[in-house]
Design a protein around this motif. Structure first.
Motif, PDB file in Angstrom:
ATOM      1  N   ALA A 263       5.065  26.082   8.045  1.00  0.00           N
ATOM      2  CA  ALA A 263       4.105  27.148   8.343  1.00  0.00           C
ATOM      3  C   ALA A 263       2.784  26.974   7.590  1.00  0.00           C
ATOM      4  O   ALA A 263       1.719  27.280   8.128  1.00  0.00           O
ATOM      5  N   LYS A 264       2.838  26.492   6.351  1.00  0.00           N
ATOM      6  CA  LYS A 264       1.636  26.357   5.526  1.00  0.00           C
ATOM      7  C   LYS A 264       1.467  24.905   5.066  1.00  0.00           C
ATOM      8  O   LYS A 264       1.823  24.561   3.935  1.00  0.00           O
ATOM      9  N   PRO A 265       0.911  24.054   5.923  1.00  0.00           N
ATOM     10  CA  PRO A 265       0.812  22.632   5.578  1.00  0.00           C
ATOM     11  C   PRO A 265      -0.059  22.344   4.353  1.00  0.00           C
ATOM     12  O   PRO A 265       0.245  21.439   3.586  1.00  0.00           O
ATOM     13  N   ARG A 266      -1.134  23.108   4.138  1.00  0.00           N
ATOM     14  CA  ARG A 266      -1.993  22.863   2.968  1.00  0.00           C
ATOM     15  C   ARG A 266      -1.192  23.028   1.673  1.00  0.00           C
ATOM     16  O   ARG A 266      -1.253  22.168   0.784  1.00  0.00           O
ATOM     17  N   GLU A 267      -0.424  24.097   1.586  1.00  0.00           N
ATOM     18  CA  GLU A 267       0.375  24.342   0.390  1.00  0.00           C
ATOM     19  C   GLU A 267       1.437  23.250   0.224  1.00  0.00           C
ATOM     20  O   GLU A 267       1.729  22.813  -0.885  1.00  0.00           O
ATOM     21  N   ARG A 268       1.987  22.812   1.333  1.00  0.00           N
ATOM     22  CA  ARG A 268       2.999  21.744   1.297  1.00  0.00           C
ATOM     23  C   ARG A 268       2.384  20.439   0.779  1.00  0.00           C
ATOM     24  O   ARG A 268       2.976  19.746  -0.045  1.00  0.00           O
ATOM     25  N   ILE A 269       1.179  20.103   1.272  1.00  0.00           N
ATOM     26  CA  ILE A 269       0.486  18.894   0.809  1.00  0.00           C
ATOM     27  C   ILE A 269       0.211  18.989  -0.685  1.00  0.00           C
ATOM     28  O   ILE A 269       0.486  18.046  -1.434  1.00  0.00           O
ATOM     29  N   GLU A 270      -0.313  20.127  -1.130  1.00  0.00           N
ATOM     30  CA  GLU A 270      -0.631  20.306  -2.547  1.00  0.00           C
ATOM     31  C   GLU A 270       0.616  20.144  -3.410  1.00  0.00           C
ATOM     32  O   GLU A 270       0.581  19.482  -4.453  1.00  0.00           O
ATOM     33  N   LEU A 271       1.711  20.747  -2.982  1.00  0.00           N
ATOM     34  CA  LEU A 271       2.967  20.653  -3.723  1.00  0.00           C
ATOM     35  C   LEU A 271       3.468  19.211  -3.796  1.00  0.00           C
ATOM     36  O   LEU A 271       3.824  18.709  -4.865  1.00  0.00           O
TER      37      LEU A 271
ATOM     38  N   LEU B 128       0.853  -1.181   0.000  1.00  0.00           N
ATOM     39  CA  LEU B 128       0.000   0.000   0.000  1.00  0.00           C
ATOM     40  C   LEU B 128       0.891   1.234   0.000  1.00  0.00           C
ATOM     41  O   LEU B 128       1.708   1.415   0.909  1.00  0.00           O
ATOM     42  N   VAL B 129       0.748   2.049  -1.033  1.00  0.00           N
ATOM     43  CA  VAL B 129       1.507   3.283  -1.134  1.00  0.00           C
ATOM     44  C   VAL B 129       0.525   4.437  -1.238  1.00  0.00           C
ATOM     45  O   VAL B 129      -0.668   4.236  -1.449  1.00  0.00           O
ATOM     46  N   GLY B 130       1.040   5.630  -1.111  1.00  0.00           N
ATOM     47  CA  GLY B 130       0.202   6.815  -1.198  1.00  0.00           C
ATOM     48  C   GLY B 130       0.673   7.847  -0.194  1.00  0.00           C
ATOM     49  O   GLY B 130       1.522   7.571   0.658  1.00  0.00           O
ATOM     50  N   PHE B 131       0.112   9.010  -0.292  1.00  0.00           N
ATOM     51  CA  PHE B 131       0.509  10.114   0.569  1.00  0.00           C
ATOM     52  C   PHE B 131       0.091   9.837   2.013  1.00  0.00           C
ATOM     53  O   PHE B 131      -0.803   9.033   2.270  1.00  0.00           O
TER      54      PHE B 131
ATOM     55  N   LEU C  43       1.777  16.416  -3.329  1.00  0.00           N
ATOM     56  CA  LEU C  43       0.864  15.575  -4.113  1.00  0.00           C
ATOM     57  C   LEU C  43       1.150  15.736  -5.606  1.00  0.00           C
ATOM     58  O   LEU C  43       1.186  14.752  -6.347  1.00  0.00           O
ATOM     59  N   LYS C  44       1.370  16.972  -6.019  1.00  0.00           N
ATOM     60  CA  LYS C  44       1.654  17.245  -7.427  1.00  0.00           C
ATOM     61  C   LYS C  44       2.992  16.623  -7.837  1.00  0.00           C
ATOM     62  O   LYS C  44       3.101  15.998  -8.896  1.00  0.00           O
ATOM     63  N   MET C  45       4.003  16.778  -6.989  1.00  0.00           N
ATOM     64  CA  MET C  45       5.326  16.235  -7.291  1.00  0.00           C
ATOM     65  C   MET C  45       5.330  14.708  -7.325  1.00  0.00           C
ATOM     66  O   MET C  45       6.030  14.099  -8.140  1.00  0.00           O
ATOM     67  N   ARG C  46       4.569  14.091  -6.449  1.00  0.00           N
ATOM     68  CA  ARG C  46       4.584  12.629  -6.341  1.00  0.00           C
ATOM     69  C   ARG C  46       3.588  11.933  -7.263  1.00  0.00           C
ATOM     70  O   ARG C  46       3.647  10.703  -7.416  1.00  0.00           O
ATOM     71  N   ALA C  47       2.693  12.685  -7.874  1.00  0.00           N
ATOM     72  CA  ALA C  47       1.649  12.086  -8.728  1.00  0.00           C
ATOM     73  C   ALA C  47       2.209  11.114  -9.770  1.00  0.00           C
ATOM     74  O   ALA C  47       1.675  10.008  -9.929  1.00  0.00           O
ATOM     75  N   PRO C  48       3.293  11.455 -10.492  1.00  0.00           N
ATOM     76  CA  PRO C  48       3.804  10.506 -11.498  1.00  0.00           C
ATOM     77  C   PRO C  48       4.303   9.197 -10.874  1.00  0.00           C
ATOM     78  O   PRO C  48       4.236   8.141 -11.508  1.00  0.00           O
ATOM     79  N   TYR C  49       4.789   9.274  -9.651  1.00  0.00           N
ATOM     80  CA  TYR C  49       5.274   8.067  -8.965  1.00  0.00           C
ATOM     81  C   TYR C  49       4.099   7.197  -8.511  1.00  0.00           C
ATOM     82  O   TYR C  49       4.101   5.985  -8.706  1.00  0.00           O
ATOM     83  N   TYR C  50       3.107   7.847  -7.896  1.00  0.00           N
ATOM     84  CA  TYR C  50       1.926   7.100  -7.450  1.00  0.00           C
ATOM     85  C   TYR C  50       1.171   6.497  -8.635  1.00  0.00           C
ATOM     86  O   TYR C  50       0.557   5.440  -8.517  1.00  0.00           O
ATOM     87  N   ALA C  51       1.241   7.156  -9.789  1.00  0.00           N
ATOM     88  CA  ALA C  51       0.539   6.670 -10.988  1.00  0.00           C
ATOM     89  C   ALA C  51       1.096   5.334 -11.481  1.00  0.00           C
ATOM     90  O   ALA C  51       0.446   4.657 -12.275  1.00  0.00           O
TER      91      ALA C  51
ATOM     92  N   ALA D  13      -6.271  10.497  -1.624  1.00  0.00           N
ATOM     93  CA  ALA D  13      -7.342  11.279  -0.999  1.00  0.00           C
ATOM     94  C   ALA D  13      -7.169  12.729  -1.418  1.00  0.00           C
ATOM     95  O   ALA D  13      -6.092  13.138  -1.867  1.00  0.00           O
ATOM     96  N   THR D  14      -8.219  13.495  -1.254  1.00  0.00           N
ATOM     97  CA  THR D  14      -8.137  14.920  -1.561  1.00  0.00           C
ATOM     98  C   THR D  14      -7.243  15.613  -0.541  1.00  0.00           C
ATOM     99  O   THR D  14      -7.036  15.109   0.570  1.00  0.00           O
ATOM    100  N   CYS D  15      -6.744  16.766  -0.921  1.00  0.00           N
ATOM    101  CA  CYS D  15      -5.915  17.563  -0.011  1.00  0.00           C
ATOM    102  C   CYS D  15      -6.689  17.869   1.271  1.00  0.00           C
ATOM    103  O   CYS D  15      -6.142  17.795   2.370  1.00  0.00           O
ATOM    104  N   GLU D  16      -7.976  18.191   1.141  1.00  0.00           N
ATOM    105  CA  GLU D  16      -8.810  18.511   2.306  1.00  0.00           C
ATOM    106  C   GLU D  16      -8.918  17.318   3.253  1.00  0.00           C
ATOM    107  O   GLU D  16      -8.815  17.475   4.467  1.00  0.00           O
ATOM    108  N   ALA D  17      -9.141  16.126   2.690  1.00  0.00           N
ATOM    109  CA  ALA D  17      -9.260  14.927   3.524  1.00  0.00           C
ATOM    110  C   ALA D  17      -7.943  14.631   4.234  1.00  0.00           C
ATOM    111  O   ALA D  17      -7.923  14.305   5.422  1.00  0.00           O
ATOM    112  N   ILE D  18      -6.839  14.764   3.513  1.00  0.00           N
ATOM    113  CA  ILE D  18      -5.521  14.514   4.109  1.00  0.00           C
ATOM    114  C   ILE D  18      -5.263  15.502   5.238  1.00  0.00           C
ATOM    115  O   ILE D  18      -4.864  15.101   6.338  1.00  0.00           O
ATOM    116  N   LEU D  19      -5.507  16.771   4.982  1.00  0.00           N
ATOM    117  CA  LEU D  19      -5.269  17.803   5.990  1.00  0.00           C
ATOM    118  C   LEU D  19      -6.102  17.551   7.242  1.00  0.00           C
ATOM    119  O   LEU D  19      -5.605  17.649   8.364  1.00  0.00           O
ATOM    120  N   LYS D  20      -7.345  17.171   7.047  1.00  0.00           N
ATOM    121  CA  LYS D  20      -8.230  16.874   8.180  1.00  0.00           C
ATOM    122  C   LYS D  20      -7.698  15.679   8.994  1.00  0.00           C
ATOM    123  O   LYS D  20      -7.698  15.707  10.212  1.00  0.00           O
TER     124      LYS D  20
END
Length: 185
Positions: A141-149, A24-27, A151-159, A120-127
């Motif tokens: 300082a800004k975890p939401r932006e960090r998660i979004e970044l 099982l992999v993923g963020f 997720l975007k960077m790792r998307a090709p790997y998770y794919a 999962a969505t960024c919102e679900a992960i953050l929650k």
């Protein structure tokens, strides 16, 4: 992705061997550990959380490994323990969120099992992770932006996973059932 005991991987067919592992992999916060524990119970297989194994062997928390020795050291020992775990059969393995960053890890997991990405969505992960203090990558300082970044960077790997299950609006039991259906069709 699956049809009558056969796994379809990128336009090629690979026979499904029932003694392999499920990785099982993923963020972080997508449910790898919670789902993995229940999946192992359902399949009557063993369960291991790679991060927990690392903490046990290193005798310190992941956050401390990152702080004291840095991410490159952590990725090195993560790879070492993944290799050890991959020699086993009938294990459900919850991997750390960044294990897919090393192409050798992806090759090894695909060679010795099936690779399932939980997302999962960024919102679900953050929650799910907002109250956590042991997530070194989110100690910013800004975890939401960090998660979004990330997720975007790792998307090709998770794919590169054999299949993906979105856990955003599902219970653990529902995710487990989806995985069982996908690996037994």
């Amino acid at each position: 992705f699956y049809f009558s005991g056969t796994v379809l991987r990128k336009n090629r067919t690979v026979p499904w061997i029932f003694n392999m592992n499920i990785y099982l992999v993923g963020f972080m916060g997508t449910g790898k550990t919670s789902v993995g524990r229940q999946l192992a119970v359902q399949k009557k297989w063993n369960f291991i959380d790679l991060d927990e194994l690392i903490e046990l062997k290193e005798q310190r928390r992941i956050v401390d490994i990152f702080a004291q020795d840095g991410e490159p050291y952590f990725r090195k020992i993560e790879k070492k323990f993944l290799k050890q775990v991959s020699t086993q059969d009938k294990f459900v393995v919850a991997c750390g969120g960044g294990v897919v960053l090393d192409p050798d890890n992806i090759k090894l997991m695909k060679k010795t099992g099936i690779l399932i990405c939980l997302c999962a969505t960024c919102e679900a992960i953050l929650k799910r992770v907002s109250a956590s203090t042991h997530r070194p990558i989110l100690n910013v300082a800004k975890p939401r932006e960090r998660i979004e970044l990330l997720l975007k960077m790792r998307a090709p790997y998770y794919a590169q996973a054999d299949c993906t299950v979105d856990t955003s609006k599902l219970t653990i039991k529902q995710v487990v059932q989806k995985i069982i259906i996908k690996v037994t069709k």
